[in-house]
Every structure is written in C-alpha cells, then in structure tokens.
Motif scaffolding. Structure first.
Motif, PDB file in Angstrom:
ATOM      1  N   MET A  24       3.736  -8.334  -4.057  1.00  0.00           N
ATOM      2  CA  MET A  24       2.610  -7.553  -3.673  1.00  0.00           C
ATOM      3  C   MET A  24       2.935  -6.159  -4.712  1.00  0.00           C
ATOM      4  N   GLN A  25       1.983  -5.892  -5.383  1.00  0.00           N
ATOM      5  CA  GLN A  25       1.960  -4.615  -6.323  1.00  0.00           C
ATOM      6  C   GLN A  25       1.944  -3.354  -5.469  1.00  0.00           C
ATOM      7  N   MET A  26       3.219  -2.705  -5.296  1.00  0.00           N
ATOM      8  CA  MET A  26       3.179  -1.628  -4.393  1.00  0.00           C
ATOM      9  C   MET A  26       3.640  -0.260  -5.160  1.00  0.00           C
ATOM     10  N   THR A  27       2.889   0.982  -4.830  1.00  0.00           N
ATOM     11  CA  THR A  27       3.083   2.287  -5.391  1.00  0.00           C
ATOM     12  C   THR A  27       4.342   2.948  -4.558  1.00  0.00           C
ATOM     13  N   ASP A  28       5.322   3.575  -5.329  1.00  0.00           N
ATOM     14  CA  ASP A  28       6.357   4.167  -4.835  1.00  0.00           C
ATOM     15  C   ASP A  28       5.855   5.595  -4.390  1.00  0.00           C
ATOM     16  N   ALA A  29       6.111   5.934  -3.164  1.00  0.00           N
ATOM     17  CA  ALA A  29       5.415   7.161  -2.404  1.00  0.00           C
ATOM     18  C   ALA A  29       6.671   8.243  -2.540  1.00  0.00           C
ATOM     19  N   GLY A  30       7.683   7.970  -3.597  1.00  0.00           N
ATOM     20  CA  GLY A  30       8.546   8.915  -3.816  1.00  0.00           C
ATOM     21  C   GLY A  30       9.690   9.166  -2.813  1.00  0.00           C
ATOM     22  N   ASP A  31       9.853   8.594  -1.611  1.00  0.00           N
ATOM     23  CA  ASP A  31      10.918   8.641  -0.717  1.00  0.00           C
ATOM     24  C   ASP A  31      11.386   7.577  -0.229  1.00  0.00           C
ATOM     25  N   GLY A  32      11.321   6.530  -1.374  1.00  0.00           N
ATOM     26  CA  GLY A  32      12.030   5.300  -0.664  1.00  0.00           C
ATOM     27  C   GLY A  32      11.059   4.232  -0.022  1.00  0.00           C
ATOM     28  N   THR A  33       9.938   4.699   0.210  1.00  0.00           N
ATOM     29  CA  THR A  33       8.706   4.000   0.877  1.00  0.00           C
ATOM     30  C   THR A  33       7.513   3.512  -0.222  1.00  0.00           C
ATOM     31  N   ASN A  34       7.164   2.315   0.040  1.00  0.00           N
ATOM     32  CA  ASN A  34       6.404   1.846  -0.892  1.00  0.00           C
ATOM     33  C   ASN A  34       5.005   1.429  -0.157  1.00  0.00           C
ATOM     34  N   TYR A  35       3.895   1.534  -0.614  1.00  0.00           N
ATOM     35  CA  TYR A  35       2.578   1.177  -0.135  1.00  0.00           C
ATOM     36  C   TYR A  35       1.385   0.650  -1.195  1.00  0.00           C
ATOM     37  N   SER A  36       0.444  -0.019  -0.512  1.00  0.00           N
ATOM     38  CA  SER A  36      -0.376  -0.443  -1.274  1.00  0.00           C
ATOM     39  C   SER A  36      -1.631  -0.517  -0.539  1.00  0.00           C
ATOM     40  N   GLN A  37      -2.928  -0.316  -1.159  1.00  0.00           N
ATOM     41  CA  GLN A  37      -4.172  -0.239  -0.482  1.00  0.00           C
ATOM     42  C   GLN A  37      -4.934  -1.204  -1.332  1.00  0.00           C
ATOM     43  N   ARG A  38      -5.287  -2.091  -0.591  1.00  0.00           N
ATOM     44  CA  ARG A  38      -6.334  -3.428  -1.115  1.00  0.00           C
ATOM     45  C   ARG A  38      -7.109  -3.886  -0.104  1.00  0.00           C
ATOM     46  N   ASP A  39      -8.370  -4.403  -0.319  1.00  0.00           N
ATOM     47  CA  ASP A  39      -9.409  -5.137   0.521  1.00  0.00           C
ATOM     48  C   ASP A  39      -9.213  -4.363   1.857  1.00  0.00           C
ATOM     49  N   GLY A  40      -9.493  -2.926   1.952  1.00  0.00           N
ATOM     50  CA  GLY A  40      -9.555  -2.363   3.452  1.00  0.00           C
ATOM     51  C   GLY A  40      -8.163  -2.419   4.162  1.00  0.00           C
ATOM     52  N   THR A  41      -7.091  -2.518   3.647  1.00  0.00           N
ATOM     53  CA  THR A  41      -5.659  -2.448   4.377  1.00  0.00           C
ATOM     54  C   THR A  41      -4.889  -1.773   3.631  1.00  0.00           C
ATOM     55  N   LEU A  42      -4.248  -0.955   4.479  1.00  0.00           N
ATOM     56  CA  LEU A  42      -3.025  -0.018   4.035  1.00  0.00           C
ATOM     57  C   LEU A  42      -1.900  -0.899   4.279  1.00  0.00           C
ATOM     58  N   THR A  43      -0.787  -1.179   3.252  1.00  0.00           N
ATOM     59  CA  THR A  43       0.286  -1.800   3.704  1.00  0.00           C
ATOM     60  C   THR A  43       1.212  -0.783   3.197  1.00  0.00           C
ATOM     61  N   VAL A  44       2.344  -0.636   4.112  1.00  0.00           N
ATOM     62  CA  VAL A  44       3.298   0.135   3.822  1.00  0.00           C
ATOM     63  C   VAL A  44       4.818  -0.451   4.011  1.00  0.00           C
ATOM     64  N   GLN A  45       5.800  -0.516   3.287  1.00  0.00           N
ATOM     65  CA  GLN A  45       6.921  -0.986   3.265  1.00  0.00           C
ATOM     66  C   GLN A  45       8.197   0.056   3.507  1.00  0.00           C
ATOM     67  N   TYR A  46       8.967  -0.225   4.303  1.00  0.00           N
ATOM     68  CA  TYR A  46      10.204   0.689   4.328  1.00  0.00           C
ATOM     69  C   TYR A  46      11.327  -0.195   4.686  1.00  0.00           C
ATOM     70  N   GLN A  47      12.535   0.225   4.005  1.00  0.00           N
ATOM     71  CA  GLN A  47      13.697  -0.676   4.247  1.00  0.00           C
ATOM     72  C   GLN A  47      14.762   0.412   3.876  1.00  0.00           C
ATOM     73  N   GLU A  48      15.904  -0.120   4.676  1.00  0.00           N
ATOM     74  CA  GLU A  48      17.016   0.531   4.298  1.00  0.00           C
ATOM     75  C   GLU A  48      18.372  -0.492   4.660  1.00  0.00           C
ATOM     76  N   TYR A  49      19.605  -0.086   3.992  1.00  0.00           N
ATOM     77  CA  TYR A  49      20.767  -0.718   4.251  1.00  0.00           C
ATOM     78  C   TYR A  49      21.377  -0.190   5.352  1.00  0.00           C
ATOM     79  N   GLN A  50      21.592  -1.159   6.279  1.00  0.00           N
ATOM     80  CA  GLN A  50      22.388  -0.844   7.582  1.00  0.00           C
ATOM     81  C   GLN A  50      23.662  -1.528   7.738  1.00  0.00           C
ATOM     82  N   PHE A  51      24.851  -1.079   7.863  1.00  0.00           N
ATOM     83  CA  PHE A  51      26.019  -1.790   8.144  1.00  0.00           C
ATOM     84  C   PHE A  51      25.946  -2.367   9.534  1.00  0.00           C
ATOM     85  N   ILE A  52      25.601  -1.417  10.547  1.00  0.00           N
ATOM     86  CA  ILE A  52      25.468  -1.649  11.908  1.00  0.00           C
ATOM     87  C   ILE A  52      23.783  -1.874  12.178  1.00  0.00           C
ATOM     88  N   PRO A  53      23.306  -3.128  12.481  1.00  0.00           N
ATOM     89  CA  PRO A  53      21.654  -3.095  12.364  1.00  0.00           C
ATOM     90  C   PRO A  53      21.149  -2.323  13.464  1.00  0.00           C
TER      91      PRO A  53
END
Length: 110
Positions: A24-53
């Motif tokens: 999915m083509q996403m735009t970088d929000a500048g803080d490690g978060t990515n987002y996409s706005q298509r077909d009336g839906t906003l999709t936001v992706q956030y991820q981080e590395y965690q040694f202890i989940p």
C-alpha cells in the motif's frame, strides 16, 4: 542438514509473512508513522522494535498518532478500528488503524 534447511526456510517465510500492507502506498508523517487516504478511508500504520513485547503501548501510540493525523488532514472520522500484530522473528510490534472519513463534515480551520 535437512532440519537446518527447513528451520531456516520457516524463519525466512515468517519474516516475510507479517508485512501484509507493505504494498500500500503510504505517506510518511515525519514521526515514523505512515498514512494513506484512499476510497474514503484513512489508514495509519505505526510500528516499533520492542525487545520485550508490549502491544498495549503500541496500541496507545497508534491511537494517538491516528487521531493526530486525522486532525492535521482536517478529516472528520467517527472512530478507528485497530489491528495489532507482532513479528517475533524481527521483534517488531505494529498497529494499523482504519477510519472511515465522514464526507458530510470536515473539521474547521484553527
């Protein structure tokens, strides 16, 4: 030797399998978060590395990021649906937020 090959192949496949939204083509929000706005839906992706989940911590950050992005884009979204997943091989905990854009309203400029 076959056991080593089988285990190696299984690790390789599990590392590739969890990144289901990478196409999915996403735009970088500048803080490690990515987002996409298509077909009336906003999709936001956030991820981080965690040694202890800690999925709860990632979910809280994802909720804040999705609301912030919606506000910055001046989109009115009644609510988000959240999906979290953990890639244990890579140590990455990720969250996807999906929100339907209310087309009848937009937030006023501040």
């Amino acid at each position: 030797m076959n056991i080593i090959k089988t285990v190696g192949f299984a690790i390789f496949l599990s590392g590739c399998a969890s990144q289901q939204y990478d196409g999915m083509q996403m735009t970088d929000a500048g803080d490690g978060t990515n987002y996409s706005q298509r077909d009336g839906t906003l999709t936001v992706q956030y991820q981080e590395y965690q040694f202890i989940p800690n999925t709860t911590e990632v979910l809280i950050k994802c909720r804040a990021a999705s609301k912030k992005i919606a506000q910055e884009l001046q989109l009115k979204i009644e609510g988000f649906d959240y999906v979290t997943e953990r890639n244990q091989i890579l140590g990455i905990t990720s969250c996807l937020a999906f929100g339907e854009v209310d087309k009848s309203k937009t937030q006023p400029d501040n």
